[in-house]
Every structure is written in structure tokens, then in C-alpha cells.
Write a protein that holds these residues in place. Structure first.
Motif, PDB file in Angstrom:
ATOM      1  N   ILE A   1       1.085  70.900-106.808  1.00 56.83           N
ATOM      2  CA  ILE A   1       2.081  71.792-107.408  1.00 56.83           C
ATOM      3  C   ILE A   1       1.373  72.850-108.248  1.00 56.83           C
ATOM      4  CG2 ILE A   1       3.923  71.913-109.126  1.00 56.83           C
ATOM      5  CD1 ILE A   1       4.837  69.124-108.092  1.00 56.83           C
TER       6      ILE A   1
ATOM      7  N   TRP B   1       6.930  66.450-104.019  1.00 61.63           N
ATOM      8  CA  TRP B   1       6.859  65.166-104.722  1.00 61.63           C
ATOM      9  C   TRP B   1       6.304  65.444-106.111  1.00 61.63           C
ATOM     10  CZ3 TRP B   1       8.694  60.657-105.347  1.00 61.63           C
ATOM     11  CH2 TRP B   1       8.039  59.725-106.151  1.00 61.63           C
ATOM     12  N   LEU B   2       7.132  65.235-107.126  1.00 58.72           N
ATOM     13  CA  LEU B   2       6.742  65.398-108.524  1.00 58.72           C
ATOM     14  C   LEU B   2       6.399  64.011-109.047  1.00 58.72           C
ATOM     15  CD1 LEU B   2       6.634  67.377-111.001  1.00 58.72           C
ATOM     16  CD2 LEU B   2       8.981  66.680-111.447  1.00 58.72           C
TER      17      LEU B   2
ATOM     18  N   ALA C   1      10.111  69.701-114.546  1.00 57.21           N
ATOM     19  CA  ALA C   1      10.355  70.916-113.767  1.00 57.21           C
ATOM     20  C   ALA C   1      11.843  71.191-113.752  1.00 57.21           C
ATOM     21  CB  ALA C   1       9.839  70.750-112.341  1.00 57.21           C
TER      22      ALA C   1
ATOM     23  N   GLY D   1       9.426  63.682-113.537  1.00 53.10           N
ATOM     24  CA  GLY D   1       8.773  62.831-112.543  1.00 53.10           C
ATOM     25  C   GLY D   1       8.866  61.364-112.876  1.00 53.10           C
TER      26      GLY D   1
ATOM     27  N   PHE E   1       7.962  75.062-113.579  1.00 47.68           N
ATOM     28  CA  PHE E   1       7.231  73.847-113.925  1.00 47.68           C
ATOM     29  C   PHE E   1       6.722  73.918-115.351  1.00 47.68           C
ATOM     30  CE2 PHE E   1       6.697  74.479-109.343  1.00 47.68           C
ATOM     31  CZ  PHE E   1       7.202  73.276-108.879  1.00 47.68           C
TER      32      PHE E   1
ATOM     33  N   VAL F   1       1.775  69.188-114.957  1.00 53.19           N
ATOM     34  CA  VAL F   1       2.652  68.597-113.951  1.00 53.19           C
ATOM     35  C   VAL F   1       1.755  68.107-112.817  1.00 53.19           C
ATOM     36  CG1 VAL F   1       3.071  70.824-112.830  1.00 53.19           C
ATOM     37  CG2 VAL F   1       4.734  69.002-112.558  1.00 53.19           C
TER      38      VAL F   1
ATOM     39  N   GLY G   1       1.719  66.490-108.816  1.00 56.77           N
ATOM     40  CA  GLY G   1       2.470  66.259-107.591  1.00 56.77           C
ATOM     41  C   GLY G   1       2.009  67.205-106.505  1.00 56.77           C
TER      42      GLY G   1
END
Length: 185
Positions: free
Chosen positions: A28, A52-53, A58, A71, A87, A91, A93
Motif C-alpha cells: 500500500i 488487504w490492509l 485508512a 486493519g 491512508f 499502514v 498491506g
């Protein structure tokens, strides 16, 4: 009439850019940090995305809805779906981008799974839930296969996509059994 949203292959790249062969995978942070952590509303004409976080926060904008995410979380963006993100670093992902036709081909033998990855959706998943752990493991498998340079990469990517669809569909069926009865195939 509302302005037409920009269409990209990958965000910030023209729609004529080369499309991914099997699946394009990036963190990400890789693309969003280049855009001050904001991916402005846009769409993809022939590509689907799964985000996919793993951890962090976000905000997703998906077909006019704003969805706050913490997440672990999953976002599915079929082709032509208006979407954007903001975001909050740090973060963690991945973003998986692939031709929608490929995703449809992988899922066509299992029509009950189509809704798992081929409908616009965004939502946080409760950490510690064993079914969420299965979704996370399937996302990790897809990540590893997407970045591998191993024989039968395409088949392995397809298997990982199918595993992700199964994990997501099982989680959806467990949360809302009245809405979608579990298929036993």
C-alpha cells in the motif's frame, strides 16, 4: 452531468499502460506515499483490485460510500467501480491488481464464490477471528506467488486467488448465514 473519473491501469499511469499478466502486487505504501497517502477517486476499465490492509488506518471511498477502515480489513474493487483511498501512515498491506477477466475465469467453476471478490465491498475484520486469519494467510499466499519467479507461477497465482475467494466467502457466510447459504462443493 458529473465529470468522468480518470481511468488508469495502475493509479497514476495511463489506461494504455501495460496491464499485469497474472497479478500485480505492491505494498500500500509503495504507491500511496508518492501521492501524499491519498489515492484520488478513479476507476479501472478492465482491472479488478483487492486491497488487504494488514494493520493501520485508512478511509475508502467506494461507489460514493465512505468507509473508515482499521486493519485487518479487505477492500474488493471490480472493474469500473469508482474508488479512492486515504491512508494514515504507518499502514501495512498490499494492493493486488489483475485483469477482471482472469479473476472471473478463476471463479467461473465456483459461481457461489463470485460475490466474494467480484462485488464492491470494504470492511474491517475482527483481529483474532480464525476465519480472518485464513483471509490473511490467503492474502500472504497471493502476495508470495505474485512476486515469485517460479515455474507454474500463473497456476500458483490462480490457486492463491481461489484460496482467497474461499476464505472471504467462508467469512461472509459465517457473519451473515441468512443472506448467503454456504455452498458445499
Amino acid at each position: 452531468a458529473p465529470a468522468r473519473l480518470p481511468a488508469y491501469a495502475l493509479y497514476g499511469e495511463g489506461s494504455a499502460a501495460a496491464l499485469p499478466d497474472h497479478v500485480h502486487c505492491e505494498s500500500i505504501a509503495e504507491r500511496s506515499r508518492l501521492h501524499d497517502w491519498e489515492i484520488r477517486p478513479h476507476q479501472h476499465e478492465a482491472l479488478a483490485q483487492v486491497l488487504w490492509l494488514d494493520s493501520g488506518r485508512a478511509e475508502a471511498w467506494l461507489d460514493g460510500r465512505q468507509v473508515p477502515l482499521q486493519g485487518p480489513a479487505l477492500v474488493c474493487v471490480p472493474a469500473l467501480t469508482a474508488h479512492g483511498f486515504r491512508f494514515a501512515p504507518p499502514v501495512q498491506g498490499w494492493v493486488f491488481t489483475l485483469p477482471q477477466s482472469r479473476l472471473e475465469s478463476v471463479l467461473e467453476r465456483h459461481p457461489g464464490l463470485a460475490g466474494a471478490l467480484l462485488r464492491p465491498q470494504a470492511g474491517a475484520l475482527p483481529a483474532g477471528d480464525p476465519m480472518v486469519a485464513a483471509v490473511a494467510a490467503a492474502a500472504r499466499q497471493l502476495h508470495d506467488e505474485a512476486l515469485a519467479d517460479a515455474p507454474w507461477r500463473g497456476a500458483a497465482v490462480d490457486a492463491a486467488l481461489l484460496a482467497l475467494a474461499v476464505a472471504v466467502a467462508r467469512r461472509q457466510a459465517a457473519v451473515a448465514p441468512a443472506r448467503a447459504p454456504a455452498a458445499r462443493h
